[in-house]
Write a protein that holds these residues in place. Sequence first.
Motif, PDB file in Angstrom:
ATOM      1  N   UNK B 243       0.625  -1.250  -0.093  1.00  0.00           N
ATOM      2  CA  UNK B 243       0.078  -0.113   0.209  1.00  0.00           C
ATOM      3  C   UNK B 243       0.871   1.132  -0.121  1.00  0.00           C
ATOM      4  N   UNK B 244       1.773   1.048   0.643  1.00  0.00           N
ATOM      5  CA  UNK B 244       2.791   2.452   0.783  1.00  0.00           C
ATOM      6  C   UNK B 244       4.059   2.355  -0.098  1.00  0.00           C
ATOM      7  N   UNK B 245       3.772   1.392  -1.038  1.00  0.00           N
ATOM      8  CA  UNK B 245       4.681   1.477  -2.319  1.00  0.00           C
ATOM      9  C   UNK B 245       6.031   1.226  -1.991  1.00  0.00           C
ATOM     10  N   UNK B 246       6.119   0.388  -0.822  1.00  0.00           N
ATOM     11  CA  UNK B 246       7.810   0.031  -0.656  1.00  0.00           C
ATOM     12  C   UNK B 246       8.052  -1.408  -1.140  1.00  0.00           C
ATOM     13  N   UNK B 247       9.245  -1.155  -1.919  1.00  0.00           N
ATOM     14  CA  UNK B 247       9.870  -2.485  -2.545  1.00  0.00           C
ATOM     15  C   UNK B 247      10.461  -3.184  -1.283  1.00  0.00           C
ATOM     16  N   UNK B 248      10.064  -4.420  -1.157  1.00  0.00           N
ATOM     17  CA  UNK B 248      10.590  -5.449  -0.150  1.00  0.00           C
ATOM     18  C   UNK B 248      11.305  -6.726  -0.481  1.00  0.00           C
ATOM     19  N   UNK B 249      12.453  -7.158   0.135  1.00  0.00           N
ATOM     20  CA  UNK B 249      13.141  -8.116  -0.261  1.00  0.00           C
ATOM     21  C   UNK B 249      13.101  -9.200   0.725  1.00  0.00           C
ATOM     22  N   UNK B 250      12.783 -10.596   0.611  1.00  0.00           N
ATOM     23  CA  UNK B 250      12.875 -11.501   1.523  1.00  0.00           C
ATOM     24  C   UNK B 250      13.728 -12.660   1.671  1.00  0.00           C
ATOM     25  N   UNK B 251      14.549 -12.846   2.704  1.00  0.00           N
ATOM     26  CA  UNK B 251      15.778 -13.663   2.746  1.00  0.00           C
ATOM     27  C   UNK B 251      15.419 -14.950   2.238  1.00  0.00           C
ATOM     28  N   UNK B 252      14.206 -15.455   2.901  1.00  0.00           N
ATOM     29  CA  UNK B 252      13.747 -16.894   2.516  1.00  0.00           C
ATOM     30  C   UNK B 252      13.560 -16.942   0.723  1.00  0.00           C
ATOM     31  N   UNK B 253      13.379 -15.845   0.054  1.00  0.00           N
ATOM     32  CA  UNK B 253      13.126 -16.039  -1.401  1.00  0.00           C
ATOM     33  C   UNK B 253      14.323 -15.758  -2.228  1.00  0.00           C
ATOM     34  N   UNK B 254      15.172 -14.749  -1.832  1.00  0.00           N
ATOM     35  CA  UNK B 254      16.357 -14.411  -2.678  1.00  0.00           C
ATOM     36  C   UNK B 254      17.794 -14.599  -1.968  1.00  0.00           C
ATOM     37  N   UNK B 255      17.640 -15.054  -0.929  1.00  0.00           N
ATOM     38  CA  UNK B 255      19.170 -15.405   0.109  1.00  0.00           C
ATOM     39  C   UNK B 255      19.624 -14.229   0.684  1.00  0.00           C
ATOM     40  N   UNK B 256      20.790 -14.200   0.655  1.00  0.00           N
ATOM     41  CA  UNK B 256      21.559 -12.761   1.250  1.00  0.00           C
ATOM     42  C   UNK B 256      21.152 -11.687   0.609  1.00  0.00           C
ATOM     43  N   UNK B 257      20.531 -10.542   1.380  1.00  0.00           N
ATOM     44  CA  UNK B 257      20.367  -9.305   0.551  1.00  0.00           C
ATOM     45  C   UNK B 257      21.546  -8.529   0.609  1.00  0.00           C
ATOM     46  N   UNK B 258      22.104  -8.024  -0.177  1.00  0.00           N
ATOM     47  CA  UNK B 258      23.328  -7.448   0.038  1.00  0.00           C
ATOM     48  C   UNK B 258      23.206  -5.812  -0.591  1.00  0.00           C
ATOM     49  N   UNK B 259      23.460  -4.734   0.101  1.00  0.00           N
ATOM     50  CA  UNK B 259      23.416  -3.397  -0.228  1.00  0.00           C
ATOM     51  C   UNK B 259      24.873  -2.807  -0.460  1.00  0.00           C
ATOM     52  N   UNK B 260      25.016  -1.950  -1.485  1.00  0.00           N
ATOM     53  CA  UNK B 260      26.356  -1.578  -1.695  1.00  0.00           C
ATOM     54  C   UNK B 260      26.402   0.032  -1.815  1.00  0.00           C
ATOM     55  N   UNK B 261      27.009   0.504  -1.010  1.00  0.00           N
ATOM     56  CA  UNK B 261      26.964   2.261  -1.126  1.00  0.00           C
ATOM     57  C   UNK B 261      28.306   2.819  -0.852  1.00  0.00           C
ATOM     58  N   UNK B 262      28.413   4.067  -1.788  1.00  0.00           N
ATOM     59  CA  UNK B 262      29.645   4.690  -1.860  1.00  0.00           C
ATOM     60  C   UNK B 262      29.643   5.810  -0.724  1.00  0.00           C
ATOM     61  N   UNK B 263      28.454   6.039  -0.190  1.00  0.00           N
ATOM     62  CA  UNK B 263      28.240   7.065   0.627  1.00  0.00           C
ATOM     63  C   UNK B 263      27.160   7.990  -0.054  1.00  0.00           C
ATOM     64  N   UNK B 264      27.051   8.069  -1.301  1.00  0.00           N
ATOM     65  CA  UNK B 264      26.212   8.843  -2.053  1.00  0.00           C
ATOM     66  C   UNK B 264      25.027   7.986  -2.424  1.00  0.00           C
ATOM     67  N   UNK B 265      25.464   6.988  -3.397  1.00  0.00           N
ATOM     68  CA  UNK B 265      24.601   6.263  -3.988  1.00  0.00           C
ATOM     69  C   UNK B 265      24.531   5.016  -3.603  1.00  0.00           C
ATOM     70  N   UNK B 266      23.503   4.165  -3.706  1.00  0.00           N
ATOM     71  CA  UNK B 266      23.558   2.789  -3.362  1.00  0.00           C
ATOM     72  C   UNK B 266      22.540   1.840  -4.184  1.00  0.00           C
ATOM     73  N   UNK B 267      23.012   0.498  -4.235  1.00  0.00           N
ATOM     74  CA  UNK B 267      22.007  -0.328  -4.966  1.00  0.00           C
ATOM     75  C   UNK B 267      22.186  -1.650  -4.135  1.00  0.00           C
ATOM     76  N   UNK B 268      21.005  -2.450  -4.710  1.00  0.00           N
ATOM     77  CA  UNK B 268      21.192  -3.764  -4.188  1.00  0.00           C
ATOM     78  C   UNK B 268      21.816  -4.724  -5.357  1.00  0.00           C
ATOM     79  N   UNK B 269      22.762  -5.641  -4.638  1.00  0.00           N
ATOM     80  CA  UNK B 269      23.529  -6.267  -5.491  1.00  0.00           C
ATOM     81  C   UNK B 269      22.975  -7.659  -6.044  1.00  0.00           C
TER      82      UNK B 269
END
Lengths: 346, 269
Positions: B243-269
Amino acid sequence: MKIFVYVFLLLLLIFRFYVTRPVYKNGQTLTLTQKVLQEPVRYASYQSVTLTGLKIYLPLYPEIVYGDEIKVTGIYEDGKLTKAKLISVVSSGGLFNFRKQLIEFYQQNLPEPHASLVAGIVLGSKSSIPETFWNELKLTGVAHVVVASGTNVTFVAGFLISLFTLCFPRRKSVLLVIIAIWLYAVISGLESPIIRAAIMASVALSAQALGKLALAWKTLILTVYMMLVYQPAWIGDVGFIMTFVSVISLMLFQKKMEIILSFLPKVIKEGLSTSLAAQIGVAPILFVTFGQFNILSPLINALVLWTVGPIMMIGAISALLRIRYLLYLVYPLTWWFINIVGLFSV
Amino acid sequence: MVHKYSRLILGIEFLVAAAVWLAASSVDDKFHLIACNVGQGDAILAVYGRTEILVDGGPDRKVLDCLGKYMPFWDRTIELVILTHPEKDHYGGLTDVFTRYHIDNFMFNDLQVSSPDYQALLSLVGGSVGRVIRPLKGQHLRLGLMSLDIENPDATPKTELNLYSVVAELRFGGFSSLLTGDIPNFTFGAKHHVQYIKVPHHGSKNGLTASLLEETTPDLAVISVGVNTYGHPSPETLKMLNEYGVKYLRTDQVGDVEIISDGKNWKVK
């Protein structure tokens, strides 16, 4: 005259089978006090130990290790001890403690699954292998590398005999190597494949030193016999059956395999011919008991087996000297091993 | 003989070179935030260079796989371990972590739990932990370029373990993440934007609230969950996120969820 000897040996075996049969009844309460001579298996939320052929499941803590003397009580049910309670654990010193220290050295200096892989290769310790990695090992058919197997003993014997003969006369080195083999057998867990290999190596080495010809088949049959008289329950032990089947397969097929594969470079050929020859006998058993068979297994074995010797050597030396920078030299090898296994188990 | 030794030396040289190369290539200059796939439980690992923060240890030793995968192999020290609250699915794996790694700082609530597993963990604290920190709202910690603000617990006594859950905002440059343990009904009481939220209590219906989503307007929600009999994550929570339009990831579906950031931008690996 000879026939009487054979009849006597056979009768002895039957007698041993009869007297060592378990006599427990279902529902009977048992209290056992014994040394743990098979490495306990640690699962996510419990651990299992085997005492006098009885499987016993216990909570994860207090942790039980190979060599501990434990007292447990529970109710006997179809070869298992249910509702088991741990009353006391007394850890043994000496060689058992030494094994624990070696494993801890790997665990404290390498990440998983690298630490378990090294501990498995050097000491046949499989109790701490991460579940996912263990499944990958089984899937690719290379789990034999990390369980207690005769190959380790043969490797140790081969390495030590060439080391000792540099500084001692032949006979003295043979004696020293035989002592070392049995020390290694105790440290790496007195499981049936280890004992099998230790007996066969001792017989082969002493025959050599005494200038007698050791007939491989005779040694093999004698070893089976001695082990069964000592522990008749082994006849149903998969490890016991597997170790003899693989030795027989190697004796029958390895030379032929090497000839067939003579066009390959030496590094690959050794691993591949050994693994193919052993597979002929072992694969059907694996299929029947575990329902597993991987057609690519000999190829995967050929790709990783060359790392086992160096891993064992570097792992053993660095742990004995407790030098962690030396241990880091195994990392490229375990990295290769783990990635190959991972690649083939997708 | 000469031939034999020269091959040995060549082999050792090769191994040294390969080990050095692998050691060097296991570190980069980015911030990594990993929700480890430890089954039903929580284990969140933050890595920058050779500085690590581990928030909870999952139910069992599976957490060791995660540490092995994302930490440099030669790094045997975790700078900070936080145990949000003493429940098995959060502390179970820490026993194995403490026997294998040195822990500079260990933050955990001073609560009495009688289970033998927890006692086994406490008995390791003396040997492998440098400093014990008790969490309290308002604390601010810095570890290299990572910083932590503790938002819970406050000093008042609570009626259940979940209410003691450490809630921490972990920042790296402009990237901000809210780590929530099993906290029920947590709110800031004011607008407070974060990029990343770890959904409280494995997505249980008494974890995440609409007001927390309105306050934080996260870009990504992560649910750390495995096979369970509690019905986690609950349909209500998933519906709310949609409802709030928040994207979500579940560890039981995708395994480890890794975020990488350089301090300005970030992305899901």
